[in-house]
Design an enzyme around this catalytic site. Structure first.
Site, PDB file in Angstrom:
ATOM      1  CG  ASP A 166    -109.633 -46.018 -46.279  1.00 50.24           C
ATOM      2  OD1 ASP A 166    -108.755 -46.090 -45.318  1.00 50.24           O
ATOM      3  OD2 ASP A 166    -110.273 -46.822 -46.430  1.00 50.24           O
ATOM      4  CE  LYS A 192    -108.791 -44.237 -42.138  1.00 48.35           C
ATOM      5  NZ  LYS A 192    -109.703 -45.126 -42.246  1.00 48.35           N
ATOM      6  CB  VAL A 252    -110.866 -40.462 -38.289  1.00 49.53           C
ATOM      7  CG1 VAL A 252    -109.438 -40.877 -37.716  1.00 49.53           C
ATOM      8  CG2 VAL A 252    -110.599 -40.117 -39.801  1.00 49.53           C
ATOM      9  CD  GLU A 265    -111.238 -37.229 -51.010  1.00 53.89           C
ATOM     10  OE1 GLU A 265    -112.126 -36.534 -50.577  1.00 53.89           O
ATOM     11  OE2 GLU A 265    -111.667 -37.960 -51.734  1.00 53.89           O
ATOM     12  CG  ASP A 266    -112.529 -36.622 -46.716  1.00 54.55           C
ATOM     13  OD1 ASP A 266    -112.219 -37.314 -47.910  1.00 54.55           O
ATOM     14  OD2 ASP A 266    -113.605 -36.983 -46.226  1.00 54.55           O
ATOM     15  N   GLY A 326    -116.917 -34.830 -47.709  1.00 49.12           N
ATOM     16  CA  GLY A 326    -116.130 -35.020 -46.702  1.00 49.12           C
ATOM     17  C   GLY A 326    -115.228 -33.762 -46.554  1.00 49.12           C
ATOM     18  NE  ARG A 376    -120.790 -35.650 -43.912  1.00 47.81           N
ATOM     19  CZ  ARG A 376    -119.983 -36.475 -44.815  1.00 47.81           C
ATOM     20  NH1 ARG A 376    -118.673 -36.286 -44.634  1.00 47.81           N
ATOM     21  NH2 ARG A 376    -120.556 -37.297 -45.381  1.00 47.81           N
ATOM     22  CG  ASP A 395    -120.048 -39.606 -43.034  1.00 51.08           C
ATOM     23  OD1 ASP A 395    -118.747 -39.571 -43.767  1.00 51.08           O
ATOM     24  OD2 ASP A 395    -120.869 -40.277 -43.123  1.00 51.08           O
TER      25      ASP A 395
HETATM   26  P1  IMP Z   1    -110.976 -44.724 -50.719  1.00 56.27           P
HETATM   27  O1  IMP Z   1    -111.722 -44.979 -52.274  1.00 56.27           O
HETATM   28  O2  IMP Z   1    -111.036 -46.272 -49.919  1.00 56.27           O
HETATM   29  O3  IMP Z   1    -109.765 -44.060 -50.593  1.00 56.27           O
HETATM   30  O4  IMP Z   1    -111.828 -43.912 -49.696  1.00 56.27           O
HETATM   31  C1  IMP Z   1    -112.046 -42.639 -49.769  1.00 56.27           C
HETATM   32  C2  IMP Z   1    -113.191 -42.293 -48.958  1.00 56.27           C
HETATM   33  O5  IMP Z   1    -113.645 -43.009 -47.935  1.00 56.27           O
HETATM   34  C3  IMP Z   1    -113.068 -40.876 -48.403  1.00 56.27           C
HETATM   35  O6  IMP Z   1    -113.231 -39.816 -49.256  1.00 56.27           O
HETATM   36  C4  IMP Z   1    -114.077 -40.763 -47.401  1.00 56.27           C
HETATM   37  O7  IMP Z   1    -115.227 -40.510 -47.467  1.00 56.27           O
HETATM   38  C5  IMP Z   1    -114.074 -42.347 -46.851  1.00 56.27           C
HETATM   39  N1  IMP Z   1    -113.270 -42.759 -45.792  1.00 56.27           N
HETATM   40  C6  IMP Z   1    -112.190 -43.366 -45.519  1.00 56.27           C
HETATM   41  N2  IMP Z   1    -111.727 -43.762 -44.350  1.00 56.27           N
HETATM   42  C7  IMP Z   1    -112.698 -43.046 -43.702  1.00 56.27           C
HETATM   43  C8  IMP Z   1    -112.642 -42.519 -42.249  1.00 56.27           C
HETATM   44  O8  IMP Z   1    -111.665 -42.993 -41.329  1.00 56.27           O
HETATM   45  N3  IMP Z   1    -113.431 -41.796 -41.775  1.00 56.27           N
HETATM   46  C9  IMP Z   1    -114.826 -41.501 -42.648  1.00 56.27           C
HETATM   47  N4  IMP Z   1    -114.550 -41.661 -43.988  1.00 56.27           N
HETATM   48  C10 IMP Z   1    -113.781 -42.317 -44.476  1.00 56.27           C
END
Ligand code: IMP
Length: 180
Positions: free
Chosen positions: A108, A136, A158, A104-105, A50, A170, A164
């Site tokens: 979440d 988020k 998003v 990091e992108d 990402g 992407r 993606d």
């Molecule tokens: P986390 O472990 O829940 O913080 O998830 C992080 C990963 O989930 C990110 O690195 C993204 O690859 C993916 N992700 C979370 N939200 C989104 C979104 O809105 N769009 C696309 N990928 C997301």
């Protein structure tokens, strides 16, 4: 062009951030990182897939000598006797005694980053900071600090600018939000 609805597979996405707005966010992040790391030589660790576009745009705005390593992370639940395991794919250099900035992108729930932090701390960097383009807050379940947040966004999915949906989207230059 940015007013267009984008269809990817079964879902429609509406414009959320234009390329110009994304650029402003990255300018601001770079200004803060340049200020905090002046005189240091940090190692940037960007998380694939990402963050590849974000990292490429961010490094061009950094004014100190820095190196960048692109890594992949695979986290998975272990067996009964094992906790979650975070495997780093592609980190060639030692991070011991380095000032490391994770790029990091999006953060979440924060679970992926939590595993990554735990894993990287074992290698004893001098310092470890997190820079995430998007965050988020409504979904975040952890309590670590994200040092550099580009923009906090609502709990909507998003795509674009590296993000993606099922592998697609992407390459979109702007960021789009799931419609309804
Ligand atoms: P986390 O472990 O829940 O913080 O998830 C992080 C990963 O989930 C990110 O690195 C993204 O690859 C993916 N992700 C979370 N939200 C989104 C979104 O809105 N769009 C696309 N990928 C997301």
């Amino acid at each position: 062009m940015e007013t267009e609805i984008v269809k990817i597979k079964d879902k429609e996405f509406k414009p959320y951030l234009t390329p110009a707005q994304i650029n402003d966010i990255i300018e601001d992040l770079a200004r803060r990182i340049n200020r905090d790391y002046a005189g240091k030589n940090p190692l940037l660790v960007a998380i694939l897939n990402g963050a590849f576009i974000f990292a490429a745009d961010l490094v061009k705005k950094l004014s100190f000598p820095c190196r960048i390593s692109l890594i992949k992370v695979s986290s998975y639940a272990g067996t009964e006797s094992t906790q979650n395991v975070c495997e780093l794919i592609g980190l060639q250099e030692s991070i011991k005694d380095e000032d490391v900035i994770i790029i990091e992108d999006i953060v979440d729930t924060g679970v992926t980053m939590s595993h990554l932090l735990e894993r990287l701390r074992k290698d004893q960097p001098r310092s470890l900071a997190i820079c995430s383009l998007l965050f988020k807050p409504e979904k975040f379940t952890k309590d670590y600090t994200i040092d550099y947040i580009g923009k906090s966004i609502p709990n909507e999915f998003v795509v674009g600018y590296g993000f993606d949906y099922d592998g697609y989207g992407r390459n979109l230059p702007g960021i789009y939000q799931l419609k309804d």
